[in-house]
Scaffold this motif. Structure first.
Motif, mmCIF file in Angstrom:
data_model
loop_
_atom_site.group_PDB
_atom_site.id
_atom_site.type_symbol
_atom_site.label_atom_id
_atom_site.label_comp_id
_atom_site.label_asym_id
_atom_site.label_seq_id
_atom_site.Cartn_x
_atom_site.Cartn_y
_atom_site.Cartn_z
ATOM 1 N N PRO A 107 0.821 -1.211 0.000
ATOM 2 C CA PRO A 107 0.000 0.000 0.000
ATOM 3 C C PRO A 107 0.857 1.264 0.000
ATOM 4 O O PRO A 107 1.970 1.286 0.547
ATOM 5 C CB PRO A 107 -0.805 -0.119 1.295
ATOM 6 C CG PRO A 107 -0.639 -1.530 1.762
ATOM 7 C CD PRO A 107 0.679 -1.974 1.239
ATOM 8 N N CYS A 108 0.316 2.333 -0.585
ATOM 9 C CA CYS A 108 1.051 3.605 -0.563
ATOM 10 C C CYS A 108 0.903 4.308 0.776
ATOM 11 O O CYS A 108 1.742 5.139 1.147
ATOM 12 C CB CYS A 108 0.568 4.509 -1.698
ATOM 13 S SG CYS A 108 -1.113 5.196 -1.472
ATOM 14 N N ASP A 109 -0.161 4.002 1.512
ATOM 15 C CA ASP A 109 -0.492 4.626 2.797
ATOM 16 C C ASP A 109 -0.742 6.132 2.677
ATOM 17 O O ASP A 109 -0.689 6.859 3.674
ATOM 18 C CB ASP A 109 0.605 4.355 3.846
ATOM 19 C CG ASP A 109 0.475 2.984 4.481
ATOM 20 O OD1 ASP A 109 -0.508 2.283 4.178
ATOM 21 O OD2 ASP A 109 1.362 2.605 5.271
ATOM 22 N N CYS A 111 -3.140 7.374 -0.206
ATOM 23 C CA CYS A 111 -4.360 7.636 -0.969
ATOM 24 C C CYS A 111 -5.591 7.559 -0.075
ATOM 25 O O CYS A 111 -5.525 7.151 1.090
ATOM 26 C CB CYS A 111 -4.472 6.655 -2.135
ATOM 27 S SG CYS A 111 -4.854 4.953 -1.630
ATOM 28 N N CYS A 114 -6.196 3.949 1.402
ATOM 29 C CA CYS A 114 -5.281 3.594 2.488
ATOM 30 C C CYS A 114 -5.616 4.365 3.758
ATOM 31 O O CYS A 114 -5.644 3.805 4.862
ATOM 32 C CB CYS A 114 -3.835 3.868 2.070
ATOM 33 S SG CYS A 114 -3.168 2.717 0.846
ATOM 34 N N TYR A 119 -6.883 -0.484 2.671
ATOM 35 C CA TYR A 119 -5.555 -0.492 2.056
ATOM 36 C C TYR A 119 -5.442 -1.425 0.863
ATOM 37 O O TYR A 119 -4.624 -1.197 -0.032
ATOM 38 C CB TYR A 119 -4.503 -0.873 3.106
ATOM 39 C CG TYR A 119 -4.650 -2.285 3.631
ATOM 40 C CD1 TYR A 119 -3.983 -3.348 3.038
ATOM 41 C CD2 TYR A 119 -5.475 -2.561 4.724
ATOM 42 C CE1 TYR A 119 -4.120 -4.646 3.509
ATOM 43 C CE2 TYR A 119 -5.638 -3.847 5.191
ATOM 44 C CZ TYR A 119 -4.957 -4.881 4.588
ATOM 45 O OH TYR A 119 -5.104 -6.170 5.043
ATOM 46 N N CYS A 122 -5.797 0.200 -2.497
ATOM 47 C CA CYS A 122 -4.847 1.299 -2.717
ATOM 48 C C CYS A 122 -4.874 1.763 -4.175
ATOM 49 O O CYS A 122 -4.853 0.957 -5.107
ATOM 50 C CB CYS A 122 -3.448 0.823 -2.345
ATOM 51 S SG CYS A 122 -2.121 1.984 -2.775
ATOM 52 N N GLU A 123 -4.930 3.068 -4.375
ATOM 53 C CA GLU A 123 -5.029 3.607 -5.727
ATOM 54 C C GLU A 123 -3.766 3.330 -6.542
ATOM 55 O O GLU A 123 -3.849 2.991 -7.721
ATOM 56 C CB GLU A 123 -5.302 5.116 -5.662
ATOM 57 C CG GLU A 123 -5.588 5.764 -7.001
ATOM 58 C CD GLU A 123 -6.919 5.334 -7.598
ATOM 59 O OE1 GLU A 123 -7.130 5.603 -8.798
ATOM 60 O OE2 GLU A 123 -7.757 4.741 -6.879
ATOM 61 N N HIS A 125 -1.672 0.839 -6.048
ATOM 62 C CA HIS A 125 -1.945 -0.582 -6.221
ATOM 63 C C HIS A 125 -0.757 -1.403 -6.726
ATOM 64 O O HIS A 125 -0.855 -2.154 -7.691
ATOM 65 C CB HIS A 125 -3.149 -0.797 -7.135
ATOM 66 C CG HIS A 125 -3.980 -1.973 -6.708
ATOM 67 N ND1 HIS A 125 -4.843 -1.903 -5.645
ATOM 68 C CD2 HIS A 125 -4.046 -3.244 -7.146
ATOM 69 C CE1 HIS A 125 -5.427 -3.070 -5.479
ATOM 70 N NE2 HIS A 125 -4.952 -3.915 -6.371
ATOM 71 N N THR A 148 5.790 -0.294 3.923
ATOM 72 C CA THR A 148 4.333 -0.205 4.090
ATOM 73 C C THR A 148 3.645 -1.568 4.002
ATOM 74 O O THR A 148 2.411 -1.642 4.034
ATOM 75 C CB THR A 148 3.718 0.728 3.036
ATOM 76 O OG1 THR A 148 4.039 0.235 1.734
ATOM 77 C CG2 THR A 148 4.242 2.150 3.195
#
Length: 360
Positions: A107-109, A111, A114, A119, A122-123, A125, A148
């Protein structure tokens, strides 16, 4: 103290039908990253589709490629902590030598998904095994778990085969949770591959009125029966839609879970399910599924639910294995060395195997 190698073997995806076993420098973990020594990595149907150039992975004239080569494939991995960057052991709550597994997604944590706790949607992804350097996967002797990552410790009591199917079985549990199964439901599960066999076991724990499993491979149907299916059917040998309707007073099943990867299973389910039933779609298809959408709305007012990855289900699967509520017996059918990856992919593409593992 174990001495780590300077060079390691990795299978690298350079493009469709262009995978190569190469020697690469040992990855060096950054802050809050773990280096793990891979114990085993499963070959998923999505790995086979990606290797073969399926459009959903490589894009088309109207869609960009989701896969970013060169990248090390493999998202069904587990291993032992072999190294760490600054703060990583505290960050993940693990120690050197611990057996661990990371969820498929990185996950980017950042977006909206998230930040809201979703999560797995996640955009950005990134999925391990598909995006270059952001998420190199487990078909390697060693790999990095990013800061992450969602990392889970695996107890020493679990067998290799149990550890190797935690990832797909977590997906199975999530799909079954999405079905919202009730005691009085007649549930039809289409597909008794690795994921389907995990779903059979999860569905039994929900104790529906009846569980019917469909597949075209007799050996898989036998495993489904062993794991708790009340009835198994082969769509190549009988009219499964008519039979399910006959078993339900002409109404159809309450829940249909699609896990075959075959587009023909989608209209089969839409025709089989009762009005106002719940249809859960899990499969990764290599081609589009075409259906009459008026069945969903005008004729039956169905609930159509997707299921993606295995969020918040890894600890559940580990617990089920510890309590002997889940079994991996008969699910892992073949193991190959990393050197024999071509044979492993060929075997995973065939009908005579269930789960194929690569052992570095």
């Amino acid at each position: 103290m174990n001495i780590l190698p300077q060079q390691i073997k990795q299978l690298v995806n350079y493009g469709p039908n262009d995978y190569r076993l190469v020697s690469s420098p040992l990855p060096v973990p950054k802050a809050n990253e773990l280096l793990i020594k891979i114990s085993a990595c499963g070959v998923c149907a999505s790995d086979v589709h990606c290797f073969g150039g399926a459009q959903m992975f490589w894009g088309s004239d109207s869609a960009p490629s989701w896969v970013k080569p060169p990248v090390v494939p493999g998202h069904e991995f587990y291993g032992e902590v072999a190294g760490f960057g600054e703060g990583a052991l505290e960050h993940f709550g693990v120690a050197l030598g611990d057996r661990v597994i990371a969820e498929q997604i990185v996950p980017c944590d950042k977006c909206r998904f998230c930040k809201s706790g979703d999560y797995w949607m996640c955009e950005k992804h990134d999925i391990y095994g598909f995006q270059s350097k952001d998420a190199d996967g487990g078909m390697s002797e060693y790999m990095l778990l990013k800061a992450t990552s969602r990392v889970h410790k695996i107890p020493t009591t679990l067998t290799m085969n149990e550890c190797a199917v935690i990832e797909p079985f977590a997906c199975s549990v999530h799909a079954v949770n999405r079905a919202d199964i009730q005691f009085e439901d007649v549930v039809v599960l289409a597909g008794a591959g690795t994921l389907g066999l995990g779903m059979v076991q999860a569905i039994r724990l929900k104790t529906p009125k009846k569980l019917i499993v469909l597949d075209t491979i007799p050996e898989r149907l036998a495993l489904a029966r062993k794991f708790g299916a009340d009835l198994v059917m082969n769509p190549l040998e009988e009219d499964v839609v008519a039979k399910v309707k006959a078993l339900t007073g002409g109404y159809g099943c309450d829940v249909y879970i699609e896990a075959t990867g075959n587009p023909r299973s989608v209209p089969q389910g839409l025709n089989m399910i009762r009005k106002m039933g719940r249809f859960v779609e899990f499969s990764v298809f290599s081609e589009e599924a075409t259906v009459d959408w008026s069945i969903i709305g005008d004729r039956k007012e169905l609930d159509i639910r997707g299921a993606h990855l295995g969020p918040n289900c890894y600890q559940t699967v580990i617990d089920f294995f510890e309590r002997k509520l889940f079994s991996a017996e008969g699910v892992v059918t073949d193991t190959y060395s990393l050197d024999d990856w071509q044979a492993a992919f060929h075997k995973a593409h065939g009908a005579e195997s269930v789960k194929v593992l690569l052992i570095p």
